[in-house]
Design an enzyme around this catalytic site. Structure first.
Site, mmCIF file in Angstrom:
data_model
loop_
_atom_site.group_PDB
_atom_site.id
_atom_site.type_symbol
_atom_site.label_atom_id
_atom_site.label_comp_id
_atom_site.label_asym_id
_atom_site.label_seq_id
_atom_site.Cartn_x
_atom_site.Cartn_y
_atom_site.Cartn_z
ATOM 1 N N ASP A 116 0.854 -1.192 0.000
ATOM 2 C CA ASP A 116 0.000 0.000 0.000
ATOM 3 C C ASP A 116 0.889 1.241 0.000
ATOM 4 O O ASP A 116 1.896 1.308 0.693
ATOM 5 C CB ASP A 116 -0.920 -0.003 1.233
ATOM 6 C CG ASP A 116 -2.075 0.963 1.078
ATOM 7 O OD1 ASP A 116 -3.213 0.496 0.946
ATOM 8 O OD2 ASP A 116 -1.842 2.193 1.076
ATOM 9 N N ILE A 117 0.495 2.212 -0.812
ATOM 10 C CA ILE A 117 1.289 3.434 -0.960
ATOM 11 C C ILE A 117 1.259 4.292 0.311
ATOM 12 O O ILE A 117 2.156 5.102 0.543
ATOM 13 C CB ILE A 117 0.783 4.237 -2.186
ATOM 14 C CG1 ILE A 117 1.874 5.107 -2.755
ATOM 15 C CG2 ILE A 117 -0.465 5.029 -1.879
ATOM 16 C CD1 ILE A 117 1.542 5.687 -4.127
ATOM 17 N N ASN A 148 -12.923 -3.392 2.594
ATOM 18 C CA ASN A 148 -13.875 -2.278 2.607
ATOM 19 C C ASN A 148 -14.812 -2.432 1.416
ATOM 20 O O ASN A 148 -14.365 -2.674 0.303
ATOM 21 C CB ASN A 148 -13.124 -0.942 2.497
ATOM 22 C CG ASN A 148 -12.209 -0.687 3.673
ATOM 23 O OD1 ASN A 148 -12.529 -1.067 4.798
ATOM 24 N ND2 ASN A 148 -11.076 -0.051 3.429
ATOM 25 N N VAL A 162 -10.854 2.767 -3.824
ATOM 26 C CA VAL A 162 -10.455 2.288 -5.154
ATOM 27 C C VAL A 162 -11.472 1.245 -5.630
ATOM 28 O O VAL A 162 -11.684 0.224 -4.964
ATOM 29 C CB VAL A 162 -9.035 1.672 -5.128
ATOM 30 C CG1 VAL A 162 -8.666 1.145 -6.510
ATOM 31 C CG2 VAL A 162 -8.010 2.694 -4.651
ATOM 32 N N HIS A 221 -10.345 -5.482 -3.500
ATOM 33 C CA HIS A 221 -9.021 -5.715 -2.905
ATOM 34 C C HIS A 221 -9.193 -5.987 -1.423
ATOM 35 O O HIS A 221 -10.165 -5.541 -0.812
ATOM 36 C CB HIS A 221 -8.084 -4.516 -3.117
ATOM 37 C CG HIS A 221 -8.650 -3.227 -2.597
ATOM 38 N ND1 HIS A 221 -9.561 -2.493 -3.308
ATOM 39 C CD2 HIS A 221 -8.434 -2.561 -1.435
ATOM 40 C CE1 HIS A 221 -9.890 -1.414 -2.622
ATOM 41 N NE2 HIS A 221 -9.230 -1.435 -1.475
ATOM 42 N N MET A 222 -8.245 -6.713 -0.885
ATOM 43 C CA MET A 222 -8.245 -7.004 0.540
ATOM 44 C C MET A 222 -6.957 -6.454 1.139
ATOM 45 O O MET A 222 -5.887 -6.587 0.553
ATOM 46 C CB MET A 222 -8.325 -8.524 0.752
ATOM 47 C CG MET A 222 -8.517 -8.928 2.194
ATOM 48 S SD MET A 222 -8.602 -10.722 2.324
ATOM 49 C CE MET A 222 -10.347 -10.962 2.125
ATOM 50 N N HIS A 223 -7.087 -5.796 2.278
ATOM 51 C CA HIS A 223 -5.917 -5.251 2.973
ATOM 52 C C HIS A 223 -5.350 -6.319 3.920
ATOM 53 O O HIS A 223 -6.113 -7.010 4.602
ATOM 54 C CB HIS A 223 -6.312 -4.050 3.835
ATOM 55 C CG HIS A 223 -6.875 -2.894 3.075
ATOM 56 N ND1 HIS A 223 -6.159 -1.739 2.844
ATOM 57 C CD2 HIS A 223 -8.082 -2.699 2.487
ATOM 58 C CE1 HIS A 223 -6.914 -0.892 2.158
ATOM 59 N NE2 HIS A 223 -8.084 -1.443 1.932
HETATM 60 P P1 5GP Z 1 -9.812 1.232 0.077
HETATM 61 O O1 5GP Z 1 -10.074 2.416 0.952
HETATM 62 O O2 5GP Z 1 -10.381 1.406 -1.299
HETATM 63 O O3 5GP Z 1 -10.184 -0.058 0.711
HETATM 64 O O4 5GP Z 1 -8.244 1.154 -0.046
HETATM 65 C C1 5GP Z 1 -7.515 1.652 -1.114
HETATM 66 C C2 5GP Z 1 -6.050 1.605 -0.729
HETATM 67 O O5 5GP Z 1 -5.278 1.841 -1.894
HETATM 68 C C3 5GP Z 1 -5.644 2.661 0.301
HETATM 69 O O6 5GP Z 1 -5.120 2.025 1.462
HETATM 70 C C4 5GP Z 1 -4.602 3.492 -0.429
HETATM 71 O O7 5GP Z 1 -3.543 3.915 0.400
HETATM 72 C C5 5GP Z 1 -4.133 2.561 -1.523
HETATM 73 N N1 5GP Z 1 -3.654 3.237 -2.724
HETATM 74 C C6 5GP Z 1 -4.197 4.332 -3.324
HETATM 75 N N2 5GP Z 1 -3.500 4.660 -4.411
HETATM 76 C C7 5GP Z 1 -2.497 3.761 -4.523
HETATM 77 C C8 5GP Z 1 -1.437 3.585 -5.469
HETATM 78 O O8 5GP Z 1 -1.276 4.320 -6.440
HETATM 79 N N3 5GP Z 1 -0.592 2.553 -5.243
HETATM 80 C C9 5GP Z 1 -0.732 1.707 -4.182
HETATM 81 N N4 5GP Z 1 0.164 0.733 -4.056
HETATM 82 N N5 5GP Z 1 -1.732 1.837 -3.279
HETATM 83 C C10 5GP Z 1 -2.588 2.862 -3.449
#
Ligand code: 5GP
Length: 115
Positions: free
Chosen positions: A30-31, A87, A96, A100-102
């Site tokens: 994660d970025i 989420n 996004v 995806h799973m964290h």
């Molecule tokens: P969500 O809130 O949709 O479950 O999580 C999206 C995740 O994607 C966030 O934790 C965010 O930091 C990560 N993310 C957003 N943009 C990028 C990117 O360009 N590259 C990577 N590796 N992660 C990203």
């Protein structure tokens, strides 16, 4: 929701720190990490939401836990433990629009899973 960053990463149009990939899933860092280790398990095929997962996809999604286990082993956190978070939708905090799973770990996480 923002544009599908993960499709761009999968197509090689955007850089990412890829820690593991197989035919069904990529695991990327994660970025904006929320723990010492914060990985994202991303299916190669695009799914906007859980609603799009059909019976034919169940075997593939069943493998997501093996992928998580492998990623945790490679990160050296499988024994100490980690947290998987998914989420879904606006109230779930999904940003996004690509399933995806964290996977979070590498330090002791707090007792709360929501705030
Ligand atoms: P969500 O809130 O949709 O479950 O999580 C999206 C995740 O994607 C966030 O934790 C965010 O930091 C990560 N993310 C957003 N943009 C990028 C990117 O360009 N590259 C990577 N590796 N992660 C990203």
């Amino acid at each position: 929701m923002i544009e599908d960053i993960f499709c761009e990463i999968l197509k090689g149009e955007r850089k990412a720190d890829v820690v593991f990939k197989d035919k069904d899933f990529w695991v990327i860092k994660d970025i904006n990490p929320q723990a010492n280790i914060h990985l994202l398990i991303v299916p190669v095929n695009h799914f906007d939401s859980i609603k799009e997962i059909k019976e034919k996809d169940e075997a593939m999604f069943g493998r997501i836990f093996q992928v998580a286990d492998r990623a945790a082993i490679e990160a050296g956190i499988d024994e100490k433990g980690y947290r998987l978070i998914l989420n879904e939708g606006q109230d779930g905090g999904k940003v996004v629009p690509h399933f995806h799973m964290h996977l979070l770990g590498g330090n002791k996480l707090g007792p709360k899973i929501v705030n």
